[in-house]
Design a protein around this motif. Structure first.
Motif, mmCIF file in Angstrom:
data_model
loop_
_atom_site.group_PDB
_atom_site.id
_atom_site.type_symbol
_atom_site.label_atom_id
_atom_site.label_comp_id
_atom_site.label_asym_id
_atom_site.label_seq_id
_atom_site.Cartn_x
_atom_site.Cartn_y
_atom_site.Cartn_z
ATOM 1 N N ALA A 83 0.547 4.068 1.073
ATOM 2 C CA ALA A 83 0.547 4.799 2.343
ATOM 3 C C ALA A 83 1.590 4.230 3.288
ATOM 4 O O ALA A 83 2.251 4.968 4.028
ATOM 5 N N GLU A 84 1.737 2.929 3.258
ATOM 6 C CA GLU A 84 2.736 2.342 4.143
ATOM 7 C C GLU A 84 4.146 2.690 3.673
ATOM 8 O O GLU A 84 5.036 2.941 4.490
ATOM 9 N N ALA B 65 4.857 6.038 4.959
ATOM 10 C CA ALA B 65 5.105 6.025 6.400
ATOM 11 C C ALA B 65 6.494 5.477 6.713
ATOM 12 O O ALA B 65 7.202 5.991 7.582
ATOM 13 N N ARG B 66 6.890 4.448 5.975
ATOM 14 C CA ARG B 66 8.209 3.866 6.242
ATOM 15 C C ARG B 66 9.329 4.801 5.802
ATOM 16 O O ARG B 66 10.368 4.897 6.449
ATOM 17 N N ASP C 233 0.857 -1.178 0.000
ATOM 18 C CA ASP C 233 0.000 0.000 0.000
ATOM 19 C C ASP C 233 0.895 1.230 0.000
ATOM 20 O O ASP C 233 1.786 1.352 0.848
#
Lengths: 233, 233
Positions: A108-109, A112-113, A106
């Motif tokens: 979004a992940e 974030a990472r 995804d």
DNA sequence: TCCCAAATCTTACGAATTGTAACAAGCGGT
DNA sequence: ACCGCTTGTTACAATTCGTAAGATTTGGGA
């Protein structure tokens, strides 16, 4: 403060655009590449903050590229791969990757990472022979402490051990226990004012004001914190 | 050069031992905890290099613990969770976690991910160091309170804990209960004037008028409210 | 309004922790 | 053996911070 630059290296155009869109949306600058050779060419003129690398590349072995990027250039590398075996992930990380994301993912992940990596700031200087901090220069090879007027104060081996410990973990609490272990290591338990004395002597050489120490702070019941801004090298 | 210390916080004993075994095997030192309170107590005397935290804890909200660890203490935090939704991972990472591993996991991958974090060196807390409010500047890194004339008043660790708690929740009621937990975490037990004394001493340093406190207001029978206009950074 | 009990504040004291001066032991060089 | 330097040990001073206890404030009821 320009936006961080993220490079995307993947042979599938769909994935490139998906990632680039998500990252641009999140406020990053992006550069995309379909082949390792293009990417390597671009590296000569730019320094990305984070490199996303797909392991299945047509023109080059992805892992060795990661290895070079991470170890030799010190870049922050995140592997994106369809290979989901634990062993793949472990070797990827061991070759120097900072993270390993499995397809399908995804966006979004991924964002974030990437943010999690950037939060930690880039590389970390490792300890060498000299360190600068707040007007001082510590020469561990010569056992000498130099102030801004180039005046030299010698320090002893024991004092150097304490100083090195502080300079290697600035701005972090160093508990009494870890300090004991890092120094003599001999756990002589409660009767060990020795460490306090070492620190006291070091403070004197650093010309700390006993009432208001600026570099070596004591945390009652916990340990010490070294507050200098340290640059090794 | 002692082995890095990894703490494991998980309520399932089987997972604790599995992780501890794998990590010890890999050359790390480990400490395991089944409850957040134990873990927090241990943090006062040790500084782990990496904290593994399971989000599903019996005695505390795991995410807020992660937040505190990561942002305030600057610790390296890796979440281990059974919650596999992308949204969980994103919020976990955004709250300051450095990595997010999903159960079930392979210990070898955990080891590899820990190594990847340690390779980057252990960071020092960067953000959350200073806060401004009503003419004051609190330097949590230096344990110093600065007024508008730049005069510096040192504050102790215990006072800093209280001050930080207030500055993080300005203009909101902080019940005695939550304050107890946030501070020593010690069981609410019976007599606890200790907290009152801490607050009293903090008020003195903030030069509060006992008759008419402007910053730290007591709500009889409920708790306290900090009334400053706080800006962090 | 006045009074009282509970809640909270403040001060004083002391146990535990930490700082440091002074002394002594160890070690290498002369 | 003497000297100078390093480093641990000891003893005592200083600091931190919780506990105890008396003082003060609060809110409700007489």
């Amino acid at each position: 403060m320009t936006a961080p630059l993220v490079t995307i290296l993947d042979d599938e155009p769909a994935i490139r655009t998906m990632l680039a869109d998500a990252l641009n949306e999140a406020g990053f600058r992006t550069m995309t590449f379909g082949r390792a050779t293009e990417f390597e060419a671009a590296l000569r003129s730019t320094t990305p903050d984070v490199c996303l690398v797909d392991l299945s590349l047509p023109d080059r072995d992805g892992l060795s590229l990661v290895h070079r990027l991470a170890l030799e250039q010190g870049a922050t590398v995140i592997i994106i791969s369809g290979r989901a075996q634990v062993q793949d992930r472990v070797t990827g990380l061991e070759l120097g990757a900072d993270d390993y994301i499995i397809k399908p993912f995804d966006p979004a992940e991924v964002v974030a990472r990437i943010r999690a990596r950037l939060r930690r700031g880039t590389p970390s200087p490792q300890s060498g022979e000299t360190a600068r901090f707040n007007g001082w220069v510590a020469h561990f090879d010569r056992y000498i402490l130099e102030d801004e007027t180039a005046a030299e104060t010698p320090f002893s081996h024991a004092e150097g051990e304490v100083l090195r410990l502080f300079l290697e973990r600035p701005k972090r609490l160093i508990s009494r226990q870890t300090m004991q272990e890092a120094l003599g290591g001999a756990a002589s338990e409660s009767f060990d004012r020795a460490m306090d004395v070492r620190i006291s002597r070091l403070r004197t050489k650093l010309r700390e004001d006993p009432k208001n120490p600026r570099l070596i702070k004591t945390i009652y019941g916990a340990g010490y914190i070294f507050l200098g801004d340290v640059v090794w090298g």
